[in-house]
Design an enzyme around this catalytic site. Structure first.
Site, PDB file in Angstrom:
ATOM      1  N   HIS A   1      -0.324  -1.079   1.804  1.00 57.75           N
ATOM      2  CA  HIS A   1      -1.549  -1.021   2.781  1.00 57.75           C
ATOM      3  C   HIS A   1      -2.511   0.079   2.287  1.00 57.75           C
ATOM      4  O   HIS A   1      -3.773  -0.138   2.866  1.00 57.75           O
ATOM      5  CB  HIS A   1      -1.234  -0.953   4.520  1.00 57.75           C
ATOM      6  CG  HIS A   1      -0.831   0.592   4.629  1.00 57.75           C
ATOM      7  ND1 HIS A   1       0.442   1.020   4.683  1.00 57.75           N
ATOM      8  CD2 HIS A   1      -1.520   1.546   5.114  1.00 57.75           C
ATOM      9  CE1 HIS A   1       0.617   2.143   5.163  1.00 57.75           C
ATOM     10  NE2 HIS A   1      -0.654   2.673   5.420  1.00 57.75           N
TER      11      HIS A   1
ATOM     12  N   ASP B   1       5.726  -3.370   2.217  1.00 62.85           N
ATOM     13  CA  ASP B   1       4.691  -2.217   2.207  1.00 62.85           C
ATOM     14  C   ASP B   1       4.732  -1.286   1.133  1.00 62.85           C
ATOM     15  O   ASP B   1       4.711   0.062   1.274  1.00 62.85           O
ATOM     16  CB  ASP B   1       4.766  -1.494   3.632  1.00 62.85           C
ATOM     17  CG  ASP B   1       3.268  -0.738   3.592  1.00 62.85           C
ATOM     18  OD1 ASP B   1       2.370  -1.144   3.111  1.00 62.85           O
ATOM     19  OD2 ASP B   1       3.130   0.351   4.725  1.00 62.85           O
TER      20      ASP B   1
ATOM     21  N   SER C   1       0.213   8.222   4.012  1.00 64.30           N
ATOM     22  CA  SER C   1       0.911   7.007   3.678  1.00 64.30           C
ATOM     23  C   SER C   1       0.958   6.810   2.255  1.00 64.30           C
ATOM     24  O   SER C   1       0.123   7.065   1.554  1.00 64.30           O
ATOM     25  CB  SER C   1       0.047   5.821   4.447  1.00 64.30           C
ATOM     26  OG  SER C   1       0.310   5.594   5.721  1.00 64.30           O
TER      27      SER C   1
END
Length: 427
Positions: free
Chosen positions: A150, A180, A270
């Site tokens: 993402h 992911d 992230s």
């Protein structure tokens, strides 16, 4: 007036009376004085001897017999233990961070977003988002970094910034939206020798050996402000979790058991590393998995559980976006098979082929209506949108490998991989 005084006569060993007129008799007795002096002398000698004996005994006991050494050692050991305990509580992780930081990069994703106004008209605007990556390998011509999918999704361009604040463009190597994960690459000839000296490949640890309560350190480009550090412990392992799409609000399973930590993981973290006390990467942080309704619950993807997936992404061909007029097409029309639909109709997630374009590459490769496309050149696709975006890296005339699921009469599905020569758009 006549006064009477009693005195002791040492010669008779008895008290006698002395009568005198007026004041008492103060005449001294020589024998009495001699005896008093003798008693005082004996007392002094006794004190000197006693002191000597005490000092001698103390010296022998301490230095020869070692009687008091254990007591002193216990005090020191206790002091040391307290100091050590204090150092654990206020532990300094700067040396660990200094070792890990050269293997961490900041990622900037420039993308184009479409917005629909009140009257139904759409307009595009450029959007910038940030994340983090971990340098995991260096090949003969590329530097490879792993991050969250993402973080790099929908990108028009990617930029990575190294620990020395130099920035270079990056390309996508491979993606896996189900877990992911993504791997991006930077050509070595785009990195200066000075920067190469200051970067490092991360050391990967064993996330299967994690113990609840052991230290954890999260590093990442939090909020896009630059690399920062948060600390905590491993709160839990093998956690099941879901992700929430920020645009649609839909939730879905992450497809992998997760590490839970109370180290703060915020947007921008992230894709960054969760490391142990040895400076080894044990997880890939994901702020997408965090909840806004609770505190102290961050999540990371266990590095050992996805090592095979990362290896697969690393070995894919580096992708470069092509212009719209050069973009290749499969020759299919389809729709999404979501998790909900897959469970309801006993189908694999991916792109359901609803129609085959006559004379297109898919028809020639043997893809038929009812097949479900699940990957393109090894990259998982779960929707028509993902398939279209993945095709944006390939020109017409290029041959790609397409993974499909073929339905069987018994309700089972058989996986096949076919080679498809991409055609031009019929638009």
């Amino acid at each position: 007036m006549e006064n009477q005084y009693n005195y002791y006569n040492p010669d008779d060993n008895q008290f006698q009376n002395n009568y005198s007129q007026g004041e008492p008799n103060h005449q001294k007795n020589p024998k009495k004085i001699t005896k008093v002096i003798a008693v005082i002398g004996l007392a002094i000698i006794f004190g000197i001897v006693s002191s000597g004996v005490f000092l001698s005994t103390s010296y022998i006991g301490t230095n020869i017999l070692g009687l008091n050494k254990n007591s002193n050692s216990d005090v020191k050991a206790t002091t040391t233990a307290v100091t050590k305990s204090s150092s654990v509580v206020t532990s300094d992780v700067s040396s660990i961070v200094n070792d890990v930081m050269p293997s961490v990069v900041a990622i900037t994703n420039m993308s184009v977003q479409e917005v629909q106004n009140f009257w139904g008209q759409t307009s595009q605007y450029q959007s910038e988002s940030c994340g983090t990556g971990i340098i995991i390998a260096k090949t003969d011509n590329e530097l490879l970094m792993v991050t969250n999918n993402h973080v790099i999704a929908d990108n028009e361009s990617l930029t990575v910034t190294f620990d020395d604040d130099t920035s270079v463009d990056a390309d996508v190597k491979g993606t896996d939206s189900e877990h992911d994960l993504a791997v991006i690459a930077v050509p070595l000839d785009q990195i200066s020798s000075k920067t190469m000296e200051k970067i490092a490949v991360a050391t990967l640890g064993d996330s299967t050996a994690l113990q609840v309560g052991e230290p954890a350190i999260a590093i990442g480009n939090a909020m896009g402000y630059g690399q920062s550090v948060t600390t905590g412990v491993i709160s839990a392992v093998n956690r099941e979790s879901t992700t929430t799409d920020e645009q649609t609000g839909e939730t879905e399973e992450t497809g992998v058991k997760l590490i839970q930590t109370d180290a703060a993981i915020n947007p921008g973290n992230s894709g960054g590393p969760l490391v142990n006390a040895n400076g080894e990467v044990i997880g890939i942080n994901s702020s997408k998995l965090a909840s806004t309704t609770v505190e102290g619950m961050g999540y990371a993807i266990p590095i050992s559980d996805v090592s095979d997936i990362i290896d697969n992404l690393m070995n894919q061909e580096t992708k470069h976006k092509v212009s719209e007029e050069k973009k290749g097409y499969l020759g299919v029309k389809g729709y999404d098979v979501t998790e909900e639909s897959a469970e309801k109709y006993n189908m694999p997630t991916g792109v359901y082929v609803a129609e085959i374009v006559k004379g297109g590459g898919a028809e020639e490769a043997g893809i038929t209506k009812g097949n479900v496309i699940t990957a393109l050149n090894g990259t998982t696709v779960n929707s028509m949108e993902e398939l279209e975006k993945e095709l944006g890296y390939y020109e017409s005339g290029k041959t790609v490998s397409v993974t499909i699921q073929v339905p069987e009469n018994n309700g089972e599905w058989t996986e096949k991989t076919v080679d498809v020569k991409l055609g031009k758009s019929s638009k």
